[in-house]
Design a protein around this motif. Structure first.
Motif, PDB file in Angstrom:
ATOM      1  N   ASP A 234       0.825  -1.215   0.000  1.00  0.00           N
ATOM      2  CA  ASP A 234       0.000   0.000   0.000  1.00  0.00           C
ATOM      3  C   ASP A 234       0.855   1.259   0.000  1.00  0.00           C
ATOM      4  N   ILE A 235       2.070   1.149   0.514  1.00  0.00           N
ATOM      5  CA  ILE A 235       2.980   2.295   0.569  1.00  0.00           C
ATOM      6  C   ILE A 235       4.412   1.746   0.691  1.00  0.00           C
ATOM      7  N   ILE A 236       5.361   2.540   0.191  1.00  0.00           N
ATOM      8  CA  ILE A 236       6.767   2.146   0.267  1.00  0.00           C
ATOM      9  C   ILE A 236       7.544   3.231   1.003  1.00  0.00           C
ATOM     10  N   LEU A 237       8.319   2.830   2.002  1.00  0.00           N
ATOM     11  CA  LEU A 237       9.258   3.736   2.668  1.00  0.00           C
ATOM     12  C   LEU A 237      10.632   3.440   2.097  1.00  0.00           C
ATOM     13  N   MET A 238      11.249   4.454   1.489  1.00  0.00           N
ATOM     14  CA  MET A 238      12.459   4.238   0.684  1.00  0.00           C
ATOM     15  C   MET A 238      13.639   5.011   1.257  1.00  0.00           C
ATOM     16  N   ASP A 239      14.597   4.302   1.826  1.00  0.00           N
ATOM     17  CA  ASP A 239      15.852   4.931   2.224  1.00  0.00           C
ATOM     18  C   ASP A 239      16.513   5.498   0.966  1.00  0.00           C
ATOM     19  N   VAL A 240      17.079   6.692   1.081  1.00  0.00           N
ATOM     20  CA  VAL A 240      17.733   7.292  -0.085  1.00  0.00           C
ATOM     21  C   VAL A 240      19.092   6.642  -0.335  1.00  0.00           C
ATOM     22  N   SER A 241      19.859   6.472   0.722  1.00  0.00           N
ATOM     23  CA  SER A 241      21.226   5.953   0.583  1.00  0.00           C
ATOM     24  C   SER A 241      21.234   4.439   0.733  1.00  0.00           C
ATOM     25  N   LEU A 242      21.429   3.770  -0.386  1.00  0.00           N
ATOM     26  CA  LEU A 242      21.451   2.306  -0.412  1.00  0.00           C
ATOM     27  C   LEU A 242      22.680   1.848  -1.191  1.00  0.00           C
ATOM     28  N   PRO A 243      23.184   0.660  -0.893  1.00  0.00           N
ATOM     29  CA  PRO A 243      24.308   0.137  -1.685  1.00  0.00           C
ATOM     30  C   PRO A 243      23.838  -0.198  -3.098  1.00  0.00           C
ATOM     31  N   GLY A 244      24.695  -0.041  -4.074  1.00  0.00           N
ATOM     32  CA  GLY A 244      24.256  -0.294  -5.454  1.00  0.00           C
ATOM     33  C   GLY A 244      23.297   0.806  -5.889  1.00  0.00           C
ATOM     34  N   MET A 245      22.187   0.411  -6.484  1.00  0.00           N
ATOM     35  CA  MET A 245      21.181   1.400  -6.881  1.00  0.00           C
ATOM     36  C   MET A 245      20.692   2.158  -5.649  1.00  0.00           C
ATOM     37  N   ASP A 246      20.605   3.496  -5.732  1.00  0.00           N
ATOM     38  CA  ASP A 246      20.125   4.241  -4.563  1.00  0.00           C
ATOM     39  C   ASP A 246      18.592   4.355  -4.582  1.00  0.00           C
ATOM     40  N   GLY A 247      18.074   4.910  -3.497  1.00  0.00           N
ATOM     41  CA  GLY A 247      16.628   4.956  -3.334  1.00  0.00           C
ATOM     42  C   GLY A 247      15.936   5.869  -4.326  1.00  0.00           C
ATOM     43  N   LEU A 248      16.641   6.887  -4.809  1.00  0.00           N
ATOM     44  CA  LEU A 248      16.031   7.796  -5.778  1.00  0.00           C
ATOM     45  C   LEU A 248      15.896   7.125  -7.135  1.00  0.00           C
ATOM     46  N   GLN A 249      16.916   6.394  -7.533  1.00  0.00           N
ATOM     47  CA  GLN A 249      16.824   5.658  -8.795  1.00  0.00           C
ATOM     48  C   GLN A 249      15.750   4.576  -8.706  1.00  0.00           C
ATOM     49  N   ALA A 250      15.672   3.933  -7.561  1.00  0.00           N
ATOM     50  CA  ALA A 250      14.623   2.921  -7.369  1.00  0.00           C
ATOM     51  C   ALA A 250      13.239   3.563  -7.485  1.00  0.00           C
ATOM     52  N   THR A 251      13.095   4.767  -6.925  1.00  0.00           N
ATOM     53  CA  THR A 251      11.813   5.476  -7.004  1.00  0.00           C
ATOM     54  C   THR A 251      11.472   5.813  -8.441  1.00  0.00           C
ATOM     55  N   ARG A 252      12.464   6.340  -9.194  1.00  0.00           N
ATOM     56  CA  ARG A 252      12.207   6.654 -10.601  1.00  0.00           C
ATOM     57  C   ARG A 252      11.741   5.414 -11.351  1.00  0.00           C
ATOM     58  N   THR A 253      12.371   4.301 -11.057  1.00  0.00           N
ATOM     59  CA  THR A 253      12.001   3.049 -11.719  1.00  0.00           C
ATOM     60  C   THR A 253      10.583   2.632 -11.356  1.00  0.00           C
ATOM     61  N   LEU A 254      10.266   2.655 -10.063  1.00  0.00           N
ATOM     62  CA  LEU A 254       8.934   2.228  -9.622  1.00  0.00           C
ATOM     63  C   LEU A 254       7.841   3.145 -10.173  1.00  0.00           C
ATOM     64  N   LYS A 255       8.171   4.418 -10.376  1.00  0.00           N
ATOM     65  CA  LYS A 255       7.167   5.381 -10.828  1.00  0.00           C
ATOM     66  C   LYS A 255       6.922   5.336 -12.337  1.00  0.00           C
TER      67      LYS A 255
END
Ligand code: MN
Length: 135
Positions: free
Chosen positions: A49-70
């Protein structure tokens, strides 16, 4: 909030444990991912229902993951809230630019955390999906 599923993407085990404890106590069901790649996979499989996304992650970061999910049809409507570090100036603006629906500064406020997460759920339907996000 029984039945409400929160996916937490966070690589720091202590931060993860705190977030899980706070949200489980508040009645949320929790899915955990310790990397962006796992987060994307679990989001697509489980449609939280909702995702809490840390920004700083190893490998792909949380912002890139967000762009992908969106931009993925099966996940683009899921609200994503960035977990941003106080010390990282500009994180909040970058999170919103990446398509996050909002952000929660870290360290999280234990008393407010579950209520803040809930507030993003209740307002999420008012946020139109962004069509301007590019990967
Ligand atoms: Mn991190």
């Amino acid at each position: 909030m029984s039945g409400t599923v929160v996916l937490i993407v966070e690589d720091n085990a202590i931060n993860m444990e705190l977030a899980v404890d706070l949200l489980q106590t508040a009645g949320f069901e929790i899915l955990q991912a310790f990397s962006a790649e796992d987060g994307i996979r679990i989001a697509r499989e489980s449609r939280p229902d909702i995702i809490l996304m840390d920004v700083s992650l190893p490998g792909m970061d949380g912002l890139q993951a967000t762009r992908t999910l969106k931009v993925l049809d099966d996940t683009r409507t899921i609200p994503i809230v960035a977990l941003t570090a106080h010390a990282m100036k500009g994180d909040e603006a970058r999170a919103l630019a990446a398509g996050c629906n909002g952000y929660i500064p870290k360290p999280v406020n234990s008393r407010e955390f579950a209520r803040t997460v809930r507030s993003f759920l209740t307002t999420a339907t008012e946020v139109p999906p962004s069509g301007s996000v590019s990967v």
